[in-house]
Design an enzyme around this catalytic site. Structure first.
Site, PDB file in Angstrom:
ATOM      1  N   ILE A 261       1.036  -1.102  -0.025  1.00  0.00           N
ATOM      2  CA  ILE A 261       0.040  -0.001  -0.022  1.00  0.00           C
ATOM      3  C   ILE A 261       0.838   1.045   0.186  1.00  0.00           C
ATOM      4  O   ILE A 261       1.287   1.346   0.938  1.00  0.00           O
ATOM      5  CB  ILE A 261      -0.980  -0.093   1.315  1.00  0.00           C
ATOM      6  N   PRO A 262       1.036   1.928  -1.256  1.00  0.00           N
ATOM      7  CA  PRO A 262       2.317   2.640  -1.504  1.00  0.00           C
ATOM      8  C   PRO A 262       1.959   4.004  -0.898  1.00  0.00           C
ATOM      9  O   PRO A 262       1.951   5.038  -1.252  1.00  0.00           O
ATOM     10  CB  PRO A 262       2.290   2.801  -2.859  1.00  0.00           C
ATOM     11  N   CYS A 263       1.992   3.936   0.480  1.00  0.00           N
ATOM     12  CA  CYS A 263       2.134   5.304   1.160  1.00  0.00           C
ATOM     13  C   CYS A 263       3.590   6.146   0.913  1.00  0.00           C
ATOM     14  O   CYS A 263       3.607   7.421   1.366  1.00  0.00           O
ATOM     15  CB  CYS A 263       2.155   5.263   2.839  1.00  0.00           C
ATOM     16  N   HIS A 264       4.575   5.575   0.506  1.00  0.00           N
ATOM     17  CA  HIS A 264       5.635   6.193  -0.118  1.00  0.00           C
ATOM     18  C   HIS A 264       5.471   7.259  -0.877  1.00  0.00           C
ATOM     19  O   HIS A 264       6.231   8.091  -1.163  1.00  0.00           O
ATOM     20  CB  HIS A 264       6.749   5.199  -0.175  1.00  0.00           C
TER      21      HIS A 264
END
Length: 300
Positions: A261-264
């Site tokens: 889950i690409p919170c970056h």
């Protein structure tokens, strides 16, 4: 681009040196350092450094510096520069180059959500990842948490980068996300699970347990294509929560499943790489690896 990928264990072991290399390239790319100069910074031969970096990141050091030039152009455009002016400023060959790396990938679909992990049995353990040793939390339904262990804090002196969670703290961090779950430790199962989810082409089942608002934000993160970023305000709008940028930032920070889950890909309004839960250095490494994916997918 073709290359033989490192094994997951080797990518894990290479992470610290590669993360340091990304910092160096990020600070020096405008000077266009050559391969010999870069490799000397890390005590490696040019051939060894080129091979290790390319097999870890999926792109060469030169290609990575090119992606930084594209990012710089994006910043200039947001500040009001024309496409042509931005092209000259970052010394690319022409305006079309600014769009080379924006290749969308299919987003993952999260599993059916529960509430706080109630009545769920989860396994927790450590295993190798491309970004150092990870802590994995999972059930039969899929991955519920992914964090990272750092034996030492990240390099002091760079804003937002003095971050490091030793093993006990990293385990406690993930377990605290699911206070109602029955969590059991098994490092062998965790390492096997890591091998499966980080295998090339793997489809990773996600089992999310959180409030409805947070799940909305996490789904919006999944819709950000590889190679692109969004501000918290843009993520809030995509989730149908216009005006909730601050609450969105909190939800992004509470994301339990790093990388997948690409919170970056979520940035504050100033566009800088800060406030990443597992360290700015790791966030930079994730974005660099995605640059490799974009390069591999780009039309030749």
């Amino acid at each position: 681009m073709t290359h033989t990928a490192l094994s997951l264990d080797d990518r894990c072991k290479a992470y610290n040196r590669m993360a340091d290399a990304l910092v160096y390239l990020g600070e020096n790319w405008k000077g266009r350092p050559g391969l010999n100069e870069i490799a000397a910074q890390f005590g490696l031969s040019p051939a060894h450094f080129q091979k290790e970096f390319t097999r870890w990141a999926g792109i060469s050091p030169k290609q990575y510096m090119s992606s930084l030039a594209h990012a710089e152009a994006g910043d200039l455009l947001r500040q009001g520069a024309s496409v042509l002016e931005a092209s000259y400023e970052v010394e690319v060959s022409g305006p079309s180059r600014l769009h080379d790396l924006f290749i969308a990938h299919e987003a993952l679909t999260p599993g059916e959500a529960g509430s706080g992990g109630r009545d769920v049995t989860l396994t927790i353990g450590k295993g190798p990842t491309p970004f150092g040793t990870g802590v994995l939390l999972f059930s039969d339904r899929g991955l519920s948490g992914l964090g990272f262990i750092d034996d030492q804090p990240e390099t002091a002196g760079r804003a937002g980068e003095h971050v490091g969670r030793p093993e006990q703290a990293a385990f406690a961090d993930l377990a605290s996300r699911y206070p109602n779950a029955d969590i059991r430790r098994d490092d062998t199962k965790a390492a096997d699970f890591a091998d499966r989810i980080f295998a090339p082409g793997a489809r990773v089942p996600l089992a999310l347990y959180g409030t409805p608002f947070r799940r909305q934000i996490w789904r919006a993160l999944l819709e950000i294509p590889v190679g692109e970023t969004r501000t918290y305000g843009e993520v809030a709008r995509a989730a149908g929560r216009e005006g909730a940028a601050r609450a969105t930032g909190t939800a992004v920070g509470a994301n339990p499943i790093s990388w997948f889950i690409p919170c970056h890909r979520a940035l504050a309004s100033d566009g800088r790489l800060h406030n990443y839960h597992w360290g700015v250095r790791r966030k930079r490494a994730m974005l660099a690896m995605e640059a490799g994916y974009r390069e591999a997918e780009a039309p030749s």
